[in-house]
Design a protein around this motif. Sequence first.
Motif, PDB file in Angstrom:
ATOM      1  N   VAL A   1       0.871  -1.175   0.000  1.00  0.00           N
ATOM      2  CA  VAL A   1       0.000   0.000   0.000  1.00  0.00           C
ATOM      3  C   VAL A   1       0.905   1.221   0.000  1.00  0.00           C
ATOM      4  CG1 VAL A   1      -1.721   1.312   1.288  1.00  0.00           C
ATOM      5  CG2 VAL A   1      -1.817  -1.185   1.273  1.00  0.00           C
ATOM      6  N   GLN A   2       0.659   2.125  -0.927  1.00  0.00           N
ATOM      7  CA  GLN A   2       1.414   3.369  -0.998  1.00  0.00           C
ATOM      8  C   GLN A   2       0.440   4.536  -0.886  1.00  0.00           C
ATOM      9  OE1 GLN A   2       3.338   4.129  -4.780  1.00  0.00           O
ATOM     10  NE2 GLN A   2       4.893   5.399  -3.818  1.00  0.00           N
ATOM     11  N   LEU A   3       0.806   5.546  -0.104  1.00  0.00           N
ATOM     12  CA  LEU A   3      -0.007   6.749   0.035  1.00  0.00           C
ATOM     13  C   LEU A   3       0.478   7.768  -0.977  1.00  0.00           C
ATOM     14  CD1 LEU A   3      -0.054   7.021   3.935  1.00  0.00           C
ATOM     15  CD2 LEU A   3      -1.646   5.809   2.438  1.00  0.00           C
ATOM     16  N   VAL A   4      -0.465   8.321  -1.775  1.00  0.00           N
ATOM     17  CA  VAL A   4      -0.099   9.294  -2.810  1.00  0.00           C
ATOM     18  C   VAL A   4      -0.998  10.521  -2.715  1.00  0.00           C
ATOM     19  CG1 VAL A   4       0.806   7.534  -4.394  1.00  0.00           C
ATOM     20  CG2 VAL A   4      -1.592   8.202  -4.551  1.00  0.00           C
ATOM     21  N   ASP A   5      -0.503  11.626  -3.293  1.00  0.00           N
ATOM     22  CA  ASP A   5      -1.305  12.849  -3.331  1.00  0.00           C
ATOM     23  C   ASP A   5      -2.157  12.863  -4.603  1.00  0.00           C
ATOM     24  OD1 ASP A   5       0.388  13.615  -5.442  1.00  0.00           O
ATOM     25  OD2 ASP A   5       1.575  14.966  -4.191  1.00  0.00           O
ATOM     26  N   GLY A   6      -2.818  13.970  -4.865  1.00  0.00           N
ATOM     27  CA  GLY A   6      -3.699  14.087  -6.028  1.00  0.00           C
ATOM     28  C   GLY A   6      -2.992  13.934  -7.360  1.00  0.00           C
ATOM     29  N   ARG A   7      -1.671  14.128  -7.377  1.00  0.00           N
ATOM     30  CA  ARG A   7      -0.885  13.980  -8.613  1.00  0.00           C
ATOM     31  C   ARG A   7      -0.179  12.627  -8.679  1.00  0.00           C
ATOM     32  NH1 ARG A   7       2.970  18.525  -7.858  1.00  0.00           N
ATOM     33  NH2 ARG A   7       2.470  18.014  -5.730  1.00  0.00           N
ATOM     34  N   GLN A   8      -0.595  11.690  -7.815  1.00  0.00           N
ATOM     35  CA  GLN A   8      -0.039  10.339  -7.742  1.00  0.00           C
ATOM     36  C   GLN A   8       1.422  10.313  -7.284  1.00  0.00           C
ATOM     37  OE1 GLN A   8      -1.866   7.356  -8.260  1.00  0.00           O
ATOM     38  NE2 GLN A   8      -3.518   8.830  -8.168  1.00  0.00           N
TER      39      GLN A   8
ATOM     40  N   VAL B   1       3.316  10.435  -0.636  1.00  0.00           N
ATOM     41  CA  VAL B   1       3.195  11.348   0.494  1.00  0.00           C
ATOM     42  C   VAL B   1       4.266  10.913   1.499  1.00  0.00           C
ATOM     43  CG1 VAL B   1       1.699  12.187   2.350  1.00  0.00           C
ATOM     44  CG2 VAL B   1       0.717  11.636   0.110  1.00  0.00           C
ATOM     45  N   ALA B   2       5.374  11.651   1.526  1.00  0.00           N
ATOM     46  CA  ALA B   2       6.528  11.260   2.346  1.00  0.00           C
ATOM     47  C   ALA B   2       6.290  11.485   3.835  1.00  0.00           C
ATOM     48  CB  ALA B   2       7.760  12.020   1.888  1.00  0.00           C
ATOM     49  N   SER B   3       5.413  12.418   4.172  1.00  0.00           N
ATOM     50  CA  SER B   3       5.226  12.774   5.583  1.00  0.00           C
ATOM     51  C   SER B   3       4.338  11.810   6.359  1.00  0.00           C
ATOM     52  CB  SER B   3       4.638  14.186   5.679  1.00  0.00           C
ATOM     53  OG  SER B   3       3.366  14.214   5.049  1.00  0.00           O
ATOM     54  N   GLU B   4       3.722  10.829   5.692  1.00  0.00           N
ATOM     55  CA  GLU B   4       2.824   9.894   6.372  1.00  0.00           C
ATOM     56  C   GLU B   4       3.182   8.452   6.026  1.00  0.00           C
ATOM     57  OE1 GLU B   4      -1.363  10.712   6.432  1.00  0.00           O
ATOM     58  OE2 GLU B   4      -1.002  12.791   5.892  1.00  0.00           O
ATOM     59  N   SER B   5       3.018   7.583   7.003  1.00  0.00           N
ATOM     60  CA  SER B   5       3.295   6.160   6.825  1.00  0.00           C
ATOM     61  C   SER B   5       1.999   5.430   6.476  1.00  0.00           C
ATOM     62  CB  SER B   5       3.857   5.594   8.129  1.00  0.00           C
ATOM     63  OG  SER B   5       3.853   4.184   8.101  1.00  0.00           O
ATOM     64  N   PRO B   6       2.075   4.409   5.613  1.00  0.00           N
ATOM     65  CA  PRO B   6       0.875   3.618   5.327  1.00  0.00           C
ATOM     66  C   PRO B   6       0.439   2.746   6.507  1.00  0.00           C
ATOM     67  CG  PRO B   6       2.751   2.800   4.079  1.00  0.00           C
ATOM     68  CD  PRO B   6       3.208   4.013   4.812  1.00  0.00           C
TER      69      PRO B   6
ATOM     70  N   LYS C   1      -2.520   2.089  -4.426  1.00  0.00           N
ATOM     71  CA  LYS C   1      -2.105   3.471  -4.215  1.00  0.00           C
ATOM     72  C   LYS C   1      -3.330   4.215  -3.698  1.00  0.00           C
ATOM     73  CE  LYS C   1       1.593   3.827  -7.558  1.00  0.00           C
ATOM     74  NZ  LYS C   1       2.180   4.632  -8.616  1.00  0.00           N
ATOM     75  N   LEU C   2      -3.277   4.601  -2.412  1.00  0.00           N
ATOM     76  CA  LEU C   2      -4.392   5.327  -1.812  1.00  0.00           C
ATOM     77  C   LEU C   2      -4.164   6.821  -1.988  1.00  0.00           C
ATOM     78  CD1 LEU C   2      -4.970   3.431   1.558  1.00  0.00           C
ATOM     79  CD2 LEU C   2      -5.936   2.982  -0.686  1.00  0.00           C
ATOM     80  N   ARG C   3      -5.131   7.477  -2.622  1.00  0.00           N
ATOM     81  CA  ARG C   3      -5.008   8.912  -2.891  1.00  0.00           C
ATOM     82  C   ARG C   3      -5.553   9.725  -1.728  1.00  0.00           C
ATOM     83  NH1 ARG C   3      -7.651  10.508  -8.201  1.00  0.00           N
ATOM     84  NH2 ARG C   3      -9.479  10.650  -6.897  1.00  0.00           N
ATOM     85  N   LYS C   4      -4.760  10.713  -1.302  1.00  0.00           N
ATOM     86  CA  LYS C   4      -5.124  11.579  -0.180  1.00  0.00           C
ATOM     87  C   LYS C   4      -6.352  12.410  -0.540  1.00  0.00           C
ATOM     88  CE  LYS C   4      -2.995  14.693   3.136  1.00  0.00           C
ATOM     89  NZ  LYS C   4      -2.886  13.825   4.292  1.00  0.00           N
ATOM     90  N   ILE C   5      -7.261  12.542   0.408  1.00  0.00           N
ATOM     91  CA  ILE C   5      -8.446  13.376   0.220  1.00  0.00           C
ATOM     92  C   ILE C   5      -8.120  14.758   0.762  1.00  0.00           C
ATOM     93  CG2 ILE C   5     -10.869  13.717   0.840  1.00  0.00           C
ATOM     94  CD1 ILE C   5     -11.013  10.652   1.220  1.00  0.00           C
ATOM     95  N   GLU C   6      -8.317  15.771  -0.049  1.00  0.00           N
ATOM     96  CA  GLU C   6      -8.038  17.146   0.381  1.00  0.00           C
ATOM     97  C   GLU C   6      -8.962  17.524   1.527  1.00  0.00           C
ATOM     98  OE1 GLU C   6      -8.065  19.886  -2.919  1.00  0.00           O
ATOM     99  OE2 GLU C   6      -7.387  18.287  -4.253  1.00  0.00           O
TER     100      GLU C   6
END
Length: 145
Positions: free
Chosen positions: A26-33, A36-41, A110-115
Amino acid sequence: MTTRALVGLSVLFLISGCSTSIRGTVQLVDGRQQPVASESPKGAVVNMINMKAAVEQASTSAPVNEKGEFESPKDSINAGLYKVEVSRIGYETQTQTVEVGTFGSKVDFKLRKIEEAKRRSIKGAATDEDKIINPGEVNIQAPSM
Protein backbone atom coordinates in the motif's frame (compact mmCIF):
# COMPACT_ATOMS: atom_id res chain seq x y z
CA MET A 1 14.43 -43.97 -6.07
CA THR A 2 13.73 -43.06 -9.67
CA THR A 3 13.99 -39.56 -11.06
CA ARG A 4 10.24 -39.48 -11.65
CA ALA A 5 9.53 -40.33 -8.00
CA LEU A 6 11.99 -37.66 -6.78
CA VAL A 7 10.36 -35.01 -8.99
CA GLY A 8 6.90 -36.03 -7.72
CA LEU A 9 8.01 -35.85 -4.08
CA SER A 10 9.68 -32.47 -4.68
CA VAL A 11 6.50 -31.01 -6.18
CA LEU A 12 4.39 -32.41 -3.34
CA PHE A 13 6.81 -30.94 -0.77
CA LEU A 14 6.73 -27.51 -2.46
CA ILE A 15 2.94 -27.44 -2.61
CA SER A 16 2.47 -28.56 0.99
CA GLY A 17 5.07 -26.05 2.25
CA CYS A 18 3.36 -23.07 0.62
CA SER A 19 0.16 -21.71 2.03
CA THR A 20 -2.35 -19.79 -0.02
CA SER A 21 -2.27 -16.09 0.83
CA ILE A 22 -3.00 -12.59 -0.38
CA ARG A 23 -0.09 -10.22 0.04
CA GLY A 24 0.87 -6.86 -1.37
CA THR A 25 1.79 -3.25 -0.80
CA VAL A 26 0.00 0.00 0.00
CA GLN A 27 1.41 3.37 -1.00
CA LEU A 28 -0.01 6.75 0.03
CA VAL A 29 -0.10 9.29 -2.81
CA ASP A 30 -1.30 12.85 -3.33
CA GLY A 31 -3.70 14.09 -6.03
CA ARG A 32 -0.89 13.98 -8.61
CA GLN A 33 -0.04 10.34 -7.74
CA GLN A 34 3.20 11.42 -5.99
CA PRO A 35 4.17 9.60 -2.76
CA VAL A 36 3.19 11.35 0.49
CA ALA A 37 6.53 11.26 2.35
CA SER A 38 5.23 12.77 5.58
CA GLU A 39 2.82 9.89 6.37
CA SER A 40 3.30 6.16 6.83
CA PRO A 41 0.88 3.62 5.33
CA LYS A 42 0.90 1.89 8.73
CA GLY A 43 -2.62 2.02 10.10
CA ALA A 44 -4.28 1.16 6.80
CA VAL A 45 -6.50 -1.93 6.97
CA VAL A 46 -6.84 -4.55 4.24
CA ASN A 47 -10.12 -6.51 4.13
CA MET A 48 -10.22 -9.68 2.03
CA ILE A 49 -13.67 -11.03 1.18
CA ASN A 50 -14.15 -14.42 -0.50
CA MET A 51 -16.96 -13.83 -2.97
CA LYS A 52 -17.98 -17.51 -3.14
CA ALA A 53 -17.74 -18.63 0.52
CA ALA A 54 -20.39 -18.80 3.22
CA VAL A 55 -20.77 -15.56 5.18
CA GLU A 56 -19.11 -16.84 8.39
CA GLN A 57 -16.03 -17.95 6.40
CA ALA A 58 -15.96 -15.14 3.86
CA SER A 59 -13.63 -12.51 5.26
CA THR A 60 -10.37 -11.78 6.96
CA SER A 61 -8.28 -8.67 7.42
CA ALA A 62 -4.64 -7.70 7.78
CA PRO A 63 -2.81 -4.59 8.99
CA VAL A 64 -0.31 -2.68 6.86
CA ASN A 65 3.19 -2.25 8.30
CA GLU A 66 5.52 0.81 8.17
CA LYS A 67 6.91 -0.31 4.80
CA GLY A 68 3.41 -0.51 3.33
CA GLU A 69 3.40 -4.32 3.19
CA PHE A 70 0.60 -6.69 4.22
CA GLU A 71 -0.15 -10.39 4.13
CA SER A 72 -3.27 -12.33 5.01
CA PRO A 73 -3.11 -14.27 8.30
CA LYS A 74 -1.79 -17.81 7.97
CA ASP A 75 -4.40 -20.37 6.81
CA SER A 76 -7.14 -17.73 6.42
CA ILE A 77 -7.27 -17.73 2.60
CA ASN A 78 -8.45 -20.51 0.30
CA ALA A 79 -8.23 -20.54 -3.47
CA GLY A 80 -11.06 -18.51 -5.01
CA LEU A 81 -12.26 -15.07 -6.06
CA TYR A 82 -11.66 -12.28 -3.51
CA LYS A 83 -12.58 -8.63 -3.21
CA VAL A 84 -9.61 -6.89 -1.55
CA GLU A 85 -10.33 -3.47 -0.05
CA VAL A 86 -7.82 -1.09 1.56
CA SER A 87 -8.89 1.87 3.67
CA ARG A 88 -7.16 4.49 5.78
CA ILE A 89 -8.58 7.64 7.34
CA GLY A 90 -7.83 10.64 5.15
CA TYR A 91 -7.44 8.57 1.96
CA GLU A 92 -9.80 7.19 -0.69
CA THR A 93 -10.70 3.53 -0.21
CA GLN A 94 -9.43 1.30 -3.03
CA THR A 95 -10.82 -2.09 -4.09
CA GLN A 96 -9.51 -4.78 -6.41
CA THR A 97 -10.90 -8.19 -7.34
CA VAL A 98 -8.30 -10.97 -7.48
CA GLU A 99 -8.32 -14.65 -8.30
CA VAL A 100 -6.30 -16.55 -5.69
CA GLY A 101 -4.71 -19.80 -6.84
CA THR A 102 -2.73 -22.48 -5.04
CA PHE A 103 0.22 -20.19 -4.36
CA GLY A 104 -1.74 -17.05 -3.51
CA SER A 105 -1.91 -13.64 -5.12
CA LYS A 106 -0.11 -10.29 -4.90
CA VAL A 107 -1.90 -6.93 -5.17
CA ASP A 108 -0.62 -3.37 -4.96
CA PHE A 109 -2.61 -0.29 -3.99
CA LYS A 110 -2.11 3.47 -4.22
CA LEU A 111 -4.39 5.33 -1.81
CA ARG A 112 -5.01 8.91 -2.89
CA LYS A 113 -5.12 11.58 -0.18
CA ILE A 114 -8.45 13.38 0.22
CA GLU A 115 -8.04 17.15 0.38
CA GLU A 116 -9.21 18.69 3.67
CA ALA A 117 -11.63 20.98 1.80
CA LYS A 118 -13.37 17.95 0.24
CA ARG A 119 -13.93 16.06 3.50
CA ARG A 120 -17.40 16.08 5.00
CA SER A 121 -18.11 16.69 8.67
CA ILE A 122 -20.78 14.70 10.44
CA LYS A 123 -21.91 15.65 13.90
CA GLY A 124 -22.92 12.79 16.20
CA ALA A 125 -26.63 11.97 16.33
CA ALA A 126 -28.87 9.87 18.53
CA THR A 127 -30.38 8.18 15.45
CA ASP A 128 -29.02 6.32 12.42
CA GLU A 129 -29.85 9.15 10.03
CA ASP A 130 -26.15 9.89 9.42
CA LYS A 131 -24.54 7.28 7.20
CA ILE A 132 -20.79 7.04 6.61
CA ILE A 133 -19.94 5.71 3.16
CA ASN A 134 -16.16 6.20 3.08
CA PRO A 135 -14.48 6.76 6.45
CA GLY A 136 -11.63 8.60 4.71
CA GLU A 137 -13.99 11.36 3.61
CA VAL A 138 -15.40 12.16 7.03
CA ASN A 139 -14.35 14.25 10.02
CA ILE A 140 -16.36 12.84 12.92
CA GLN A 141 -17.39 15.22 15.67
CA ALA A 142 -18.86 14.30 19.02
CA PRO A 143 -22.55 15.13 19.54
CA SER A 144 -23.27 18.36 21.42
CA MET A 145 -25.05 17.80 24.70
